[in-house]
Design a protein around this motif. Structure first.
Motif, PDB file in Angstrom:
ATOM      1  N   ASP A  39       0.824  -1.204   0.000  1.00  0.00           N
ATOM      2  CA  ASP A  39       0.000   0.000   0.000  1.00  0.00           C
ATOM      3  C   ASP A  39       0.861   1.257   0.000  1.00  0.00           C
ATOM      4  N   ALA A  40       1.926   1.272   0.798  1.00  0.00           N
ATOM      5  CA  ALA A  40       2.794   2.444   0.883  1.00  0.00           C
ATOM      6  C   ALA A  40       3.516   2.692  -0.435  1.00  0.00           C
ATOM      7  N   MET A  41       3.952   1.627  -1.096  1.00  0.00           N
ATOM      8  CA  MET A  41       4.609   1.793  -2.390  1.00  0.00           C
ATOM      9  C   MET A  41       3.628   2.334  -3.422  1.00  0.00           C
ATOM     10  N   ASP A  42       2.410   1.845  -3.378  1.00  0.00           N
ATOM     11  CA  ASP A  42       1.382   2.353  -4.286  1.00  0.00           C
ATOM     12  C   ASP A  42       1.120   3.837  -4.011  1.00  0.00           C
ATOM     13  N   ARG A  43       1.043   4.182  -2.741  1.00  0.00           N
ATOM     14  CA  ARG A  43       0.820   5.575  -2.329  1.00  0.00           C
ATOM     15  C   ARG A  43       1.945   6.485  -2.824  1.00  0.00           C
ATOM     16  N   ALA A  44       3.184   6.053  -2.661  1.00  0.00           N
ATOM     17  CA  ALA A  44       4.328   6.857  -3.113  1.00  0.00           C
ATOM     18  C   ALA A  44       4.363   6.961  -4.631  1.00  0.00           C
ATOM     19  N   ASP A  45       4.026   5.867  -5.303  1.00  0.00           N
ATOM     20  CA  ASP A  45       4.090   5.860  -6.760  1.00  0.00           C
ATOM     21  C   ASP A  45       3.063   6.802  -7.374  1.00  0.00           C
ATOM     22  N   ARG A  46       1.928   6.974  -6.705  1.00  0.00           N
ATOM     23  CA  ARG A  46       0.858   7.819  -7.231  1.00  0.00           C
ATOM     24  C   ARG A  46       0.995   9.287  -6.810  1.00  0.00           C
ATOM     25  N   ALA A  47       1.895   9.579  -5.889  1.00  0.00           N
ATOM     26  CA  ALA A  47       2.031  10.937  -5.360  1.00  0.00           C
ATOM     27  C   ALA A  47       3.007  11.738  -6.218  1.00  0.00           C
ATOM     28  N   GLU A  48       2.528  12.803  -6.828  1.00  0.00           N
ATOM     29  CA  GLU A  48       3.398  13.598  -7.687  1.00  0.00           C
ATOM     30  C   GLU A  48       4.426  14.418  -6.902  1.00  0.00           C
ATOM     31  N   VAL A  50       6.333  13.011  -4.772  1.00  0.00           N
ATOM     32  CA  VAL A  50       7.372  12.039  -4.456  1.00  0.00           C
ATOM     33  C   VAL A  50       8.146  11.701  -5.718  1.00  0.00           C
ATOM     34  N   ARG A  51       9.459  11.830  -5.658  1.00  0.00           N
ATOM     35  CA  ARG A  51      10.309  11.473  -6.786  1.00  0.00           C
ATOM     36  C   ARG A  51      11.066  10.171  -6.564  1.00  0.00           C
ATOM     37  N   VAL A  52      11.419   9.892  -5.305  1.00  0.00           N
ATOM     38  CA  VAL A  52      12.235   8.726  -4.975  1.00  0.00           C
ATOM     39  C   VAL A  52      11.709   8.127  -3.673  1.00  0.00           C
ATOM     40  N   VAL A  53      11.817   6.801  -3.545  1.00  0.00           N
ATOM     41  CA  VAL A  53      11.443   6.120  -2.308  1.00  0.00           C
ATOM     42  C   VAL A  53      12.690   5.518  -1.676  1.00  0.00           C
ATOM     43  N   VAL A  54      12.852   5.732  -0.380  1.00  0.00           N
ATOM     44  CA  VAL A  54      13.895   5.059   0.391  1.00  0.00           C
ATOM     45  C   VAL A  54      13.218   4.026   1.274  1.00  0.00           C
ATOM     46  N   LEU A  55      13.614   2.769   1.129  1.00  0.00           N
ATOM     47  CA  LEU A  55      13.082   1.662   1.918  1.00  0.00           C
ATOM     48  C   LEU A  55      14.117   1.262   2.954  1.00  0.00           C
ATOM     49  N   THR A  56      13.758   1.295   4.223  1.00  0.00           N
ATOM     50  CA  THR A  56      14.713   0.978   5.278  1.00  0.00           C
ATOM     51  C   THR A  56      13.981   0.311   6.436  1.00  0.00           C
ATOM     52  N   ARG A  95       5.157  -5.112  -6.408  1.00  0.00           N
ATOM     53  CA  ARG A  95       4.715  -3.713  -6.483  1.00  0.00           C
ATOM     54  C   ARG A  95       5.899  -2.792  -6.723  1.00  0.00           C
ATOM     55  N   ILE A  96       7.055  -3.094  -6.137  1.00  0.00           N
ATOM     56  CA  ILE A  96       8.248  -2.301  -6.412  1.00  0.00           C
ATOM     57  C   ILE A  96       8.650  -2.449  -7.875  1.00  0.00           C
ATOM     58  N   PHE A  97       8.554  -3.667  -8.400  1.00  0.00           N
ATOM     59  CA  PHE A  97       8.883  -3.911  -9.804  1.00  0.00           C
ATOM     60  C   PHE A  97       8.089  -3.006 -10.732  1.00  0.00           C
ATOM     61  N   THR A  98       6.817  -2.783 -10.455  1.00  0.00           N
ATOM     62  CA  THR A  98       5.958  -1.994 -11.337  1.00  0.00           C
ATOM     63  C   THR A  98       6.036  -0.492 -11.078  1.00  0.00           C
ATOM     64  N   MET A  99       6.885  -0.055 -10.147  1.00  0.00           N
ATOM     65  CA  MET A  99       6.964   1.359  -9.789  1.00  0.00           C
ATOM     66  C   MET A  99       7.444   2.214 -10.957  1.00  0.00           C
ATOM     67  N   ASN A 100       6.932   3.438 -11.009  1.00  0.00           N
ATOM     68  CA  ASN A 100       7.500   4.455 -11.877  1.00  0.00           C
ATOM     69  C   ASN A 100       8.592   5.257 -11.164  1.00  0.00           C
ATOM     70  N   LYS A 101       8.624   5.179  -9.843  1.00  0.00           N
ATOM     71  CA  LYS A 101       9.614   5.901  -9.045  1.00  0.00           C
ATOM     72  C   LYS A 101      10.751   4.940  -8.667  1.00  0.00           C
ATOM     73  N   PRO A 102      11.994   5.412  -8.674  1.00  0.00           N
ATOM     74  CA  PRO A 102      13.081   4.555  -8.208  1.00  0.00           C
ATOM     75  C   PRO A 102      12.999   4.315  -6.715  1.00  0.00           C
ATOM     76  N   VAL A 103      13.462   3.135  -6.291  1.00  0.00           N
ATOM     77  CA  VAL A 103      13.433   2.741  -4.883  1.00  0.00           C
ATOM     78  C   VAL A 103      14.852   2.377  -4.453  1.00  0.00           C
ATOM     79  N   ILE A 104      15.293   2.987  -3.358  1.00  0.00           N
ATOM     80  CA  ILE A 104      16.625   2.746  -2.806  1.00  0.00           C
ATOM     81  C   ILE A 104      16.462   2.040  -1.467  1.00  0.00           C
TER      82      ILE A 104
END
Length: 279
Positions: A39-48, A50-56, A95-104
């Motif tokens: 859900d969080a990845m989907d939320r970040a991917d749809r939010a304009e 947000v440019r990048v996601v950091v997963l930690t 869900r990360i695979f289908t992201m338009n935003k890069p994930v670190i």
């Protein structure tokens, strides 16, 4: 989901931070965590914004994998799952695979089992000197999940993937770096800062639309049986640059020796003919 129980979500300076948040359990992976991450990845991917996601992960470990103390899966053990059921690690990695935003992924301590397979579809994995990794499934009498049998050989080669998965052994950050599983290794207290440094560079210097298309080009097209379908698609993409405001801005900002100000939006300006657009 506006609020989460097993993760945290925050946005600052166009970077979304998604953190596993069960430090007392060494971020043991649960069904609820799996669904909250998706859900969080989907939320970040749809939010304009947000440019990048950091997963930690909060605490000293990224994740020790499935929390076996939390019981079984989300289906009746006697009747088994229905045909549409998806195993928990794959709910995140796909869900990360289908992201338009890069994930670190910023990893420290243990990243074992599901605690590493959920990161294999990230664009970057940064590790700490105290990182330990393990695809330990065979030592538990279970099977690789999170689509890791697809992702891992593409990252490190079939020979290394076979070694790690068939032996189930745990290995350290230097071996992970040599094999290409992680991109860099840092001191434990600085790995997250390095992830943010990389995230800020991407957010400031790149076009969101260009990144989205390029990321999916690599994932979707690099395994075709010849370069011809890839060239057909990139010819169409390059042929359309005359109508791309970001392409104009990229050239002009370079000539004027100033930072670019890209204005195209992923939610409105992706080329409509991308073959994966409806998937």
């Amino acid at each position: 989901m506006a609020e989460y129980a097993d993760i945290t979500y925050a946005v600052h300076d166009r970077i979304a931070t998604v953190a596993l948040n069960r430090p007392a359990a060494r971020n043991g992976y649960t069904i609820r965590m799996a669904d909250e991450l998706a859900d969080a990845m989907d939320r970040a991917d749809r939010a304009e914004d947000v440019r990048v996601v950091v997963l930690t992960g909060n605490g000293k470990d990224f994740s020790v994998g499935a929390d076996l103390s939390q019981g079984g899966f989300d289906f009746d053990a006697e009747t088994g799952p229905d045909p549409a059921w998806q195993e928990p690690a794959g709910r995140c990695s796909k869900r990360i695979f289908t992201m338009n935003k890069p994930v670190i992924a910023a990893l420290r301590g243990a990243s074992v089992g599901g605690g590493i397979t959920i990161t294999l579809s990230c664009d970057y994995r940064l590790a700490s000197t105290d990182s330990k990794f393990g695809f330990v499934f065979v030592r538990r009498g279970i099977y690789p999940e999170g689509a890791s049998a697809w992702f891992l050989p593409r990252l490190v080669g079939m020979g290394t993937a076979l070694d790690w998965m068939v032996s189930g052994r745990v290995f350290g950050a230097e071996e992970a770096l040599r094999a290409g599983l992680v991109h860099s290794v840092h001191e434990p207290d600085s790995v997250l800062d390095k992830a943010y440094e990389l995230a800020r560079e991407i957010a400031v210097t790149t076009s969101a639309v260009s990144v989205a298309v390029t990321r999916q080009l690599l994932y979707r097209m690099s395994t075709t049986d010849s370069p011809f379908p890839v060239h057909e698609l990139d010819s169409r993409l390059i042929g359309g640059l005359g109508a791309s405001k970001d392409a104009v801005e990229g050239v002009v900002s370079f000539l004027q020796k100033r930072p670019p100000e890209f204005g195209m939006r992923v939610d409105a300006d992706l080329p409509p003919y991308l073959p994966w657009a409806e998937k």
